[in-house]
Scaffold this active site. Structure first.
Site, PDB file in Angstrom:
ATOM      1  N   ASP A  87      40.136  66.333  41.645  1.00 29.00           N
ATOM      2  CA  ASP A  87      38.711  66.671  41.573  1.00 29.00           C
ATOM      3  C   ASP A  87      37.873  65.915  42.606  1.00 29.00           C
ATOM      4  O   ASP A  87      36.642  66.022  42.609  1.00 29.00           O
ATOM      5  CB  ASP A  87      38.153  66.344  40.173  1.00 29.00           C
ATOM      6  CG  ASP A  87      38.329  67.497  39.178  1.00 29.00           C
ATOM      7  OD1 ASP A  87      38.481  68.657  39.619  1.00 29.00           O
ATOM      8  OD2 ASP A  87      38.312  67.224  37.963  1.00 29.00           O
ATOM      9  N   ARG A 112      39.524  61.064  36.304  1.00 26.98           N
ATOM     10  CA  ARG A 112      38.715  60.935  37.518  1.00 26.98           C
ATOM     11  C   ARG A 112      38.373  59.480  37.850  1.00 26.98           C
ATOM     12  O   ARG A 112      37.724  59.228  38.879  1.00 26.98           O
ATOM     13  CB  ARG A 112      37.415  61.772  37.393  1.00 26.98           C
ATOM     14  CG  ARG A 112      37.672  63.278  37.235  1.00 26.98           C
ATOM     15  CD  ARG A 112      36.410  64.100  37.497  1.00 26.98           C
ATOM     16  NE  ARG A 112      36.016  64.046  38.902  1.00 26.98           N
ATOM     17  CZ  ARG A 112      34.908  64.607  39.406  1.00 26.98           C
ATOM     18  NH1 ARG A 112      34.090  65.259  38.596  1.00 26.98           N
ATOM     19  NH2 ARG A 112      34.619  64.516  40.687  1.00 26.98           N
ATOM     20  N   ARG A 157      28.207  64.115  30.231  1.00 29.92           N
ATOM     21  CA  ARG A 157      28.894  63.143  31.097  1.00 29.92           C
ATOM     22  C   ARG A 157      28.082  61.851  31.205  1.00 29.92           C
ATOM     23  O   ARG A 157      28.419  60.865  30.575  1.00 29.92           O
ATOM     24  CB  ARG A 157      29.124  63.761  32.485  1.00 29.92           C
ATOM     25  CG  ARG A 157      29.983  65.036  32.465  1.00 29.92           C
ATOM     26  CD  ARG A 157      31.421  64.736  32.101  1.00 29.92           C
ATOM     27  NE  ARG A 157      32.265  65.917  32.098  1.00 29.92           N
ATOM     28  CZ  ARG A 157      32.924  66.392  33.153  1.00 29.92           C
ATOM     29  NH1 ARG A 157      32.839  65.770  34.310  1.00 29.92           N
ATOM     30  NH2 ARG A 157      33.685  67.472  33.041  1.00 29.92           N
ATOM     31  N   HIS A 186      26.962  69.256  33.776  1.00 33.30           N
ATOM     32  CA  HIS A 186      26.292  68.356  34.720  1.00 33.30           C
ATOM     33  C   HIS A 186      24.917  68.949  35.021  1.00 33.30           C
ATOM     34  O   HIS A 186      24.785  70.182  35.121  1.00 33.30           O
ATOM     35  CB  HIS A 186      27.045  68.286  36.066  1.00 33.30           C
ATOM     36  CG  HIS A 186      28.167  67.298  36.114  1.00 33.30           C
ATOM     37  ND1 HIS A 186      29.336  67.567  36.801  1.00 33.30           N
ATOM     38  CD2 HIS A 186      28.293  66.034  35.621  1.00 33.30           C
ATOM     39  CE1 HIS A 186      30.142  66.509  36.714  1.00 33.30           C
ATOM     40  NE2 HIS A 186      29.538  65.581  36.006  1.00 33.30           N
ATOM     41  N   CYS A 280      28.252  70.514  44.078  1.00 35.43           N
ATOM     42  CA  CYS A 280      29.301  69.588  43.624  1.00 35.43           C
ATOM     43  C   CYS A 280      30.093  69.019  44.792  1.00 35.43           C
ATOM     44  O   CYS A 280      30.589  67.892  44.717  1.00 35.43           O
ATOM     45  CB  CYS A 280      30.269  70.299  42.679  1.00 35.43           C
ATOM     46  SG  CYS A 280      29.524  70.896  41.166  1.00 35.43           S
TER      47      CYS A 280
END
Ligand code: ARG
Length: 287
Positions: A87, A112, A157, A186, A280
């Site tokens: 990612d 992550r 998150r 997000h 992103c």
């Protein structure tokens, strides 16, 4: 200036919210090539580990995004991708760099976590001191700079308690906005910053209180349809004039075109499978 201004008569259309001249500002971005991109785990509702990913196509599509930035005159710096961090292409999540202050991400999921080390190294290599937060913050995925303000998402998150840490580190006003729909996990999937005072958002992604705050702060905001929100149409990068957005967000492209912005559709179908798109993949350095 219009002919009417020159003649000393008021130009009535100047006061309306319709198309106006938009001025781009040159930007500094950081991106990470999707060399090791894959959907190996599912940490958001868009990810399905049984869907095949065309890794070579992902690289070509990402490359087209990078070329578009460069063609527009923006600076794009490269962050070195790391094997085993699929990612990492979603560079926005690496942190927040504003007014010379660098805050590195603290990721919500262990898959992550290693990215924080890589993005901290990148910050150091560019002369920034990476500051860590005690609570989870997923960088520009949830922390969006609008003029002097930082809009900060929480609910999935980034931890609400990290917002105070961000305000302390940057000295900026941080406005907390609660996200309520897991598809829009997000803030950058639910809200787009078009210029220093203009945003667009998808109201159902926010709590009642967040919607009220957005209405108060941005009475002229663009509200997008479900059709556009569900192709991650709000996951855009704007330089104040050119708005790079997912190519299939056609309704949103039309809305912003009417406001004088220039929409530029980008096909990122492979990176969409990881739950991300244009924004992103792009960490803006506000220095
Ligand atoms: N698969 C990644 C995750 O779920 C996608 C991150 C997308 N990035 C973003 N800024 N919205 O963490």
């Amino acid at each position: 200036m219009t002919i009417a201004d020159l003649a000393g008569t008021p130009a009535p259309e100047a006061a309306s919210a319709t198309a106006r001249v938009r001025t781009p500002r040159l930007r500094r971005y950081a991106m990470t090539a999707p060399t090791f991109f894959a959907v190996e785990y599912a940490i958001n509702p868009w990810m399905d580990t049984s869907t095949p990913v065309d890794a070579a196509l992902a690289v070509r599509q990402w490359d087209a995004l990078r070329s578009t930035y460069r063609t527009l005159g923006h600076t794009v710096e490269m962050v070195e991708p790391v094997a085993g961090l699929p990612d990492m292409v979603y560079a926005a999540n690496g942190g927040l760099v504003v007014d010379g202050v660098a805050v590195v991400a603290r990721f919500a999921y262990p898959q992550r976590a290693g990215e924080a080390v890589a993005y901290a190294d990148w910050m150091s290599s560019r002369g920034f001191t990476p500051h860590a937060t005690q609570y989870v913050n997923e960088g520009q995925g949830d922390l969006l700079v609008v003029g002097p303000t930082i809009l900060a998402g929480y609910g999935f998150r980034t931890d609400l308690r990290a917002h105070a840490e961000i305000a302390e580190l940057t000295g900026r006003r941080v406005v907390s906005l609660e996200l309520v729909d897991p598809r829009f996990y997000h803030l950058d999937t639910a809200l787009a910053v078009l210029d220093d005072s203009t945003v667009a958002y998808y109201p159902p992604a926010f709590s009642d209180d967040a919607r009220a705050q957005l209405r108060r702060l941005f009475p002229d905001a663009v509200e997008v349809s479900s059709a556009d929100a569900y192709v991650l149409g709000l996951n855009v990068v704007s330089d104040g004039k050119h708005v790079l957005l997912p190519a299939n967000a056609v309704g949103f492209a039309e809305q912003i075109g009417e406001l004088g912005f220039e929409p530029i559709g980008i096909d990122l179908s492979e990176l969409f499978k990881g739950g991300g798109s244009v924004k992103c993949c792009t960490l803006e350095v506000y220095s």
